[in-house]
Design a protein around this motif. Structure first.
Motif, short mmCIF file in Angstrom:
data_model
loop_
_atom_site.label_atom_id
_atom_site.label_comp_id
_atom_site.label_asym_id
_atom_site.label_seq_id
_atom_site.Cartn_x
_atom_site.Cartn_y
_atom_site.Cartn_z
N SER A 77 3.49 -3.70 3.47
CA SER A 77 2.15 -3.17 3.69
C SER A 77 2.18 -1.66 3.85
O SER A 77 1.29 -0.94 3.36
CB SER A 77 1.51 -3.82 4.92
OG SER A 77 2.24 -3.50 6.10
N ARG A 114 2.70 -0.19 0.37
CA ARG A 114 1.44 -0.19 -0.40
C ARG A 114 0.48 0.88 0.10
O ARG A 114 -0.23 1.52 -0.69
CB ARG A 114 0.80 -1.58 -0.33
CG ARG A 114 1.53 -2.63 -1.16
CD ARG A 114 0.72 -3.91 -1.27
NE ARG A 114 0.71 -4.62 0.00
CZ ARG A 114 1.59 -5.54 0.37
NH1 ARG A 114 2.59 -5.86 -0.45
NH2 ARG A 114 1.49 -6.16 1.53
N ARG A 160 1.64 4.07 -1.28
CA ARG A 160 1.26 4.21 -2.68
C ARG A 160 -0.15 4.76 -2.80
O ARG A 160 -0.43 5.67 -3.60
CB ARG A 160 1.35 2.86 -3.39
CG ARG A 160 0.90 2.92 -4.85
CD ARG A 160 0.72 1.53 -5.43
NE ARG A 160 0.22 1.59 -6.80
CZ ARG A 160 -0.11 0.54 -7.52
NH1 ARG A 160 0.00 -0.68 -7.01
NH2 ARG A 160 -0.56 0.68 -8.75
N LEU A 208 8.63 -0.96 -4.31
CA LEU A 208 7.76 -2.04 -4.76
C LEU A 208 8.42 -2.89 -5.85
O LEU A 208 8.05 -4.05 -6.05
CB LEU A 208 6.44 -1.48 -5.29
CG LEU A 208 5.48 -0.89 -4.25
CD1 LEU A 208 4.27 -0.26 -4.94
CD2 LEU A 208 5.02 -1.96 -3.26
#
Length: 400
Positions: A5, A8, A11, A129
């Motif tokens: 998490s 992400r 990102r 990822l």
């Protein structure tokens, strides 16, 4: 266990930084005529001053790894993106050629160091990822550039002073950029890790990867700067239609980059670039053979579609290729910046000696290099499959 998490979230934060970086570029591009008038420069002297942008970037980009090592990836990117957004103001303050050259050198240096730092963090996010994200990140850059250029076009239409426009834009973008850096990966060097060299030659792998990027950026620079001229003077289109061809090319690039990660994850970097090379060549042939504006516009759109994901994949491949990602990314970025610098002038020189048709024949020939040389990007595919590393691409040095 990796906190996915958090990765992400990182990102999304890096994507926001890419958009901010692009918005600065888009804002500046729309006010170049104002800057030219303010500094009382002819076309040749303006071109000379603008060349200092690439010179400043090329000189400063190798320092990005050293800065990340000294301050950590998050603080380094926060400082570098702030310098980049604030440097937007400098060109509007230059009253003559020498001061504009100095302003553009500083502007380029800030652009280049922030560029390397954010791409290195993007590569590390991609590594963690385990799938391609670089194309989407560069798509966010293109989207930011479109937003910045739209705001700049409105400011120019309203007759706003570029100094006021740039000051407001810099203030807003600085806040957005610094806040976005709150959630990027924070990578710190280990105690026994030696700092990277201040200036070092890029590895051989980066030179090979950079040549693929060179072909793509050459086509991009030629199309952006000369597509409208080609339609206007070669095909006798209206000024509005000629301008629309450039906008359509930028939109094609942005959409293709945002959607490109799904294609890369499905087919791999090498096959994607080879197919893109075929599309770019077909687009170039349509431009060269065009007898009607709509055919040429279709050719430029195909070219944009074909080259859109190449540069993001070149940065990814460089970041995955060796133990010094920032150094490799800086090497690739230097080559691509050089390509973007020489493409418009070389196209103009060839057109002066022959014709614009011959110029885009050169672009088409270079686009063939994407298909022929795509295999050097295989390191990006291998890197995406590696086990996640706790060390960052933003920090050069041996990896465990």
């Amino acid at each position: 266990m990796e906190d996915m998490s958090g990765v992400r979230r990182a990102r999304g934060a890096v994507a926001a930084v890419f958009a901010v970086h692009g918005a600065v570029t888009g804002s500046f591009a729309t006010r170049v005529p104002w800057i030219q008038d303010h500094a009382s420069l002819g076309a040749g002297r303006l071109g000379f001053a603008l060349a200092f942008t690439a010179l400043g970037a090329s000189c400063a980009m190798p320092l990005a790894g050293r800065i990340s090592h000294r301050f950590g990836s998050r603080n380094a990117l926060r400082g570098l993106i702030a310098l980049w957004t604030l440097s937007l103001v400098l060109p509007s303050l230059a009253p003559n050629l020498p001061t504009l050259c100095l302003a553009m050198f500083t502007y380029g240096a800030c652009a280049g160091t922030a560029d390397v730092a954010m791409n290195a963090l993007g590569v590390e996010v991609e590594r963690r990822l385990g799938r391609s994200v670089m194309s989407g990140l560069h798509g966010m850059w293109s989207a930011g550039a479109l937003v910045g250029s739209a705001a700049g076009t409105l400011a120019a239409h309203l007759g706003a002073d570029a100094r006021t426009h740039f000051l407001l834009a810099a203030a807003v973008l600085t806040v957005l950029g610094v806040l976005s850096c709150t959630w990027v990966l924070d990578i710190q060097p280990t105690e026994d890790e030696e700092p990277p060299p201040r200036f070092g030659l890029p590895p051989r792998s980066a030179l090979l990867i950079g040549m693929v990027g060179f072909c793509a950026v050459f086509a991009e620079g030629a199309s952006l700067d000369w597509s409208a001229v080609f339609l206007r003077h070669r095909l006798d289109s209206s000024a509005g239609l000629a301008a629309a061809s450039t906008t359509a090319f930028m939109l094609t690039m942005a959409v293709a980059r945002i959607a490109g990660d799904a294609v890369v994850n499905r087919f791999g970097a090498v096959r994607t670039v080879r197919t893109g090379g075929v599309l770019a060549v077909l687009g170039g042939l349509l431009v060269v053979l065009a007898g009607q504006p709509v055919v040429a516009m279709g050719g430029f759109a195909l070219m944009g579609l074909g080259i859109a994901v190449v540069v993001p994949l070149c940065f990814a491949a460089a970041g995955h290729a060796g133990p010094n990602p920032s150094q490799a990314i800086a090497g690739v970025a230097t080559i691509t910046y050089t390509s973007g610098l020489i493409a418009p002038s070389l196209i103009g020189g060839v057109a002066q000696a022959t014709s614009l048709v011959v110029s885009f024949g050169v672009v088409t020939a270079l686009a063939c290099g994407l298909t022929v040389c795509a295999g050097v990007l295989r390191s990006a595919e291998r890197g995406a499959e590696r086990k996640v590393s706790p060390r960052a691409a933003a920090v050069p040095g041996p990896r465990p």
